[in-house]
Design a protein around this motif. Structure first.
Motif, PDB file in Angstrom:
ATOM      1  N   VAL A 180     -64.291  13.989  76.429  1.00  0.00           N
ATOM      2  CA  VAL A 180     -65.088  13.090  77.262  1.00  0.00           C
ATOM      3  C   VAL A 180     -64.442  11.712  77.349  1.00  0.00           C
ATOM      4  O   VAL A 180     -64.381  11.106  78.423  1.00  0.00           O
ATOM      5  N   LEU A 181     -63.945  11.202  76.227  1.00  0.00           N
ATOM      6  CA  LEU A 181     -63.308   9.892  76.238  1.00  0.00           C
ATOM      7  C   LEU A 181     -62.048   9.894  77.101  1.00  0.00           C
ATOM      8  O   LEU A 181     -61.777   8.923  77.824  1.00  0.00           O
ATOM      9  N   ILE A 197     -70.249   5.546  79.715  1.00  0.00           N
ATOM     10  CA  ILE A 197     -70.898   6.701  79.113  1.00  0.00           C
ATOM     11  C   ILE A 197     -71.920   6.223  78.078  1.00  0.00           C
ATOM     12  O   ILE A 197     -71.853   5.080  77.614  1.00  0.00           O
ATOM     13  N   TYR A 198     -72.835   7.141  77.697  1.00  0.00           N
ATOM     14  CA  TYR A 198     -73.989   6.767  76.865  1.00  0.00           C
ATOM     15  C   TYR A 198     -74.263   7.883  75.854  1.00  0.00           C
ATOM     16  O   TYR A 198     -75.283   8.563  75.909  1.00  0.00           O
ATOM     17  N   TYR A 225     -59.417   5.344  70.770  1.00  0.00           N
ATOM     18  CA  TYR A 225     -59.257   5.131  72.207  1.00  0.00           C
ATOM     19  C   TYR A 225     -59.583   3.695  72.640  1.00  0.00           C
ATOM     20  O   TYR A 225     -59.731   3.427  73.829  1.00  0.00           O
ATOM     21  N   GLY A 226     -59.684   2.795  71.677  1.00  0.00           N
ATOM     22  CA  GLY A 226     -59.907   1.391  71.992  1.00  0.00           C
ATOM     23  C   GLY A 226     -61.235   1.109  72.649  1.00  0.00           C
ATOM     24  O   GLY A 226     -61.349   0.186  73.464  1.00  0.00           O
ATOM     25  N   SER A 232     -66.996  -2.783  75.421  1.00  0.00           N
ATOM     26  CA  SER A 232     -66.540  -1.434  75.746  1.00  0.00           C
ATOM     27  C   SER A 232     -67.593  -0.701  76.569  1.00  0.00           C
ATOM     28  O   SER A 232     -68.796  -0.871  76.344  1.00  0.00           O
ATOM     29  N   PRO A 233     -67.164   0.147  77.510  1.00  0.00           N
ATOM     30  CA  PRO A 233     -68.107   0.842  78.404  1.00  0.00           C
ATOM     31  C   PRO A 233     -68.721   2.086  77.768  1.00  0.00           C
ATOM     32  O   PRO A 233     -68.783   3.156  78.366  1.00  0.00           O
ATOM     33  N   VAL A 234     -69.149   1.947  76.515  1.00  0.00           N
ATOM     34  CA  VAL A 234     -69.767   3.041  75.762  1.00  0.00           C
ATOM     35  C   VAL A 234     -70.978   2.481  75.037  1.00  0.00           C
ATOM     36  O   VAL A 234     -70.831   1.656  74.128  1.00  0.00           O
ATOM     37  N   ILE A 235     -72.174   2.898  75.452  1.00  0.00           N
ATOM     38  CA  ILE A 235     -73.404   2.521  74.759  1.00  0.00           C
ATOM     39  C   ILE A 235     -73.786   3.688  73.852  1.00  0.00           C
ATOM     40  O   ILE A 235     -73.818   4.830  74.294  1.00  0.00           O
TER      41      ILE A 235
END
Length: 391
Positions: A180-181, A197-198, A225-226, A232-235
């Motif tokens: 997914v990442l 992504i969440y 993956y930083g 970062s666009p990950v909640i």
């Protein structure tokens, strides 16, 4: 080695920074709290790369992808959610394999979401376990290696409500969180727009007792993956507050505590003897505590607007106002198009797979000032938002 005091100071600085970021998301994104017009709210949201501030308000979150149209937690579902324009894709619910990999399934029991029952070689893996106090029979991801799970294919979880989705049974395999990442980066490059992504940690206490702690595995991959930074666009989300507290020490990502029905207790509270219920967590005191380690909450829609005995909406609670007062965003769950999932006044007919007045339901919930919503039907949500912000 840093002293305990300096570590505490660093943690406090991170938390203060997160609250400042969130305040900008709630207030600067255009008035979910201040009561500005819908047009003003959308105009202030922007589409840049500055963390939560870059997200439109109300944010449309593809629940397990576009699961109203494809089997959930598959790349087919995730991809369709992006194609429809979802602001965030909930990819995915994270559970571990026997050999320690994280995969995306709604629950660790996979009898209802994969074709495992059709694999005679795995017939002996069927078993009964107690999952967060509930006796559950089926096949569990922690009893399979990743290689074994990759031989399975996803199927529709609720075929009675979504018979059209069964057309796609068997088409997609189970994705890993690492896949997914990578997919997120690939789609961001292809689309020229940051993909969000969440993911959710599922049953973290249950898995930690098995030596399969989720949070460290999530943090390791995000770091690789930083994607473990404040912007970062990950909640990250979880129904267990202690899982979010643990993640708060491991990563700087935006964090959200999921909240079930008012009389329920998070399972980590049950395990540790904490007597509090969700009703305690949504008090002003409870929300202030959550704001000390998280940036948002994901309440069930009934905590925002309760239903009466006939299933119709009543007056909204003060949850939106109270959460915003301490700097928390609200992303409640889950809006779906089909009749059984809608408040009674928005249903049309009695067919379980027929659509009701989903637009009316979206409008009612948007009017409460929520910052976004999880939906199985991102296209409906986006059209509803367009109607809402244009008055």
């Amino acid at each position: 080695m840093a002293t305990q005091e300096s570590q505490h100071e660093s943690t406090q600085q991170r938390r203060t920074g997160r609250r400042a970021l969130l305040g900008a998301a709630v207030f600067g994104a255009g008035g979910a709290v201040l009561g500005l017009s819908g047009t003003a709210r959308a105009a202030g949201a922007g589409h840049g790369g500055d963390g939560l501030k870059s997200l439109p308000v109300p944010t449309i979150i593809g629940h397990r992808g576009a699961s109203g149209y494809r089997p959930e937690h598959t790349f087919g579902s995730y991809q369709l959610a992006l194609d429809m324009g979802a602001d965030i894709v909930e990819a995915g619910d994270l559970v571990p394999t026997r050999d320690g990999h994280l995969v995306c399934r709604h629950e660790p029991e996979i009898g209802g979401t994969t074709d495992v029952a059709r694999h005679p070689e795995f017939a002996g893996r069927k078993t009964t376990k107690v999952l967060d106090g509930v006796s559950t029979t089926g096949w569990f991801t922690e009893d399979f290696t990743l290689a074994e799970l990759k031989t399975l294919r996803a199927i529709e979880r609720i075929p009675a409500n979504r018979p059209h989705n069964t057309l796609y049974d068997g088409r997609w395999e189970i994705p890993t969180f690492e896949e997914v990442l990578k997919w997120q980066d690939e789609q961001t490059r292809k689309r020229g727009k940051q993909v969000w992504i969440y993911p959710e940690t599922k049953h973290p206490t249950y898995f930690r007792k098995q030596g399969l702690g989720l949070e460290e595995r999530v943090a390791k991959l995000l770091h690789k993956y930083g994607k473990d930074k404040r912007n970062s666009p990950v909640i990250l989300q979880s129904f267990e507050p202690t899982s979010i507290q643990r993640l708060n020490k491991l990563v700087d990502n935006p964090l959200a505590v999921l909240l079930s029905s008012a009389n329920s207790r998070p399972w980590d509270f049950v395990e540790t003897g904490d007597p509090r219920t969700t009703a305690d967590l949504v008090t002003r005191k409870g929300l202030r505590e959550i704001a000390g380690y998280a940036q948002g909450i994901g309440p069930t829609l009934d905590l925002v607007v309760p239903k009466d005995a006939n299933g119709k909406l009543t007056a909204p609670t003060t949850l939106v106002k109270d959460a915003h007062a301490v700097g928390l965003v609200l992303h409640p769950y889950t809006l779906r198009n089909e009749n059984p999932f809608l408040p009674a006044e928005f249903r049309k007919g009695t067919d379980g797979d027929a659509y009701g007045d989903a637009f009316g339901a979206f409008r009612a919930y948007f009017a409460t000032g929520i910052d976004g919503v999880f939906t199985d039907n991102p296209d409906t949500g986006l059209l509803a938002r367009q109607d809402f912000v244009n008055g």
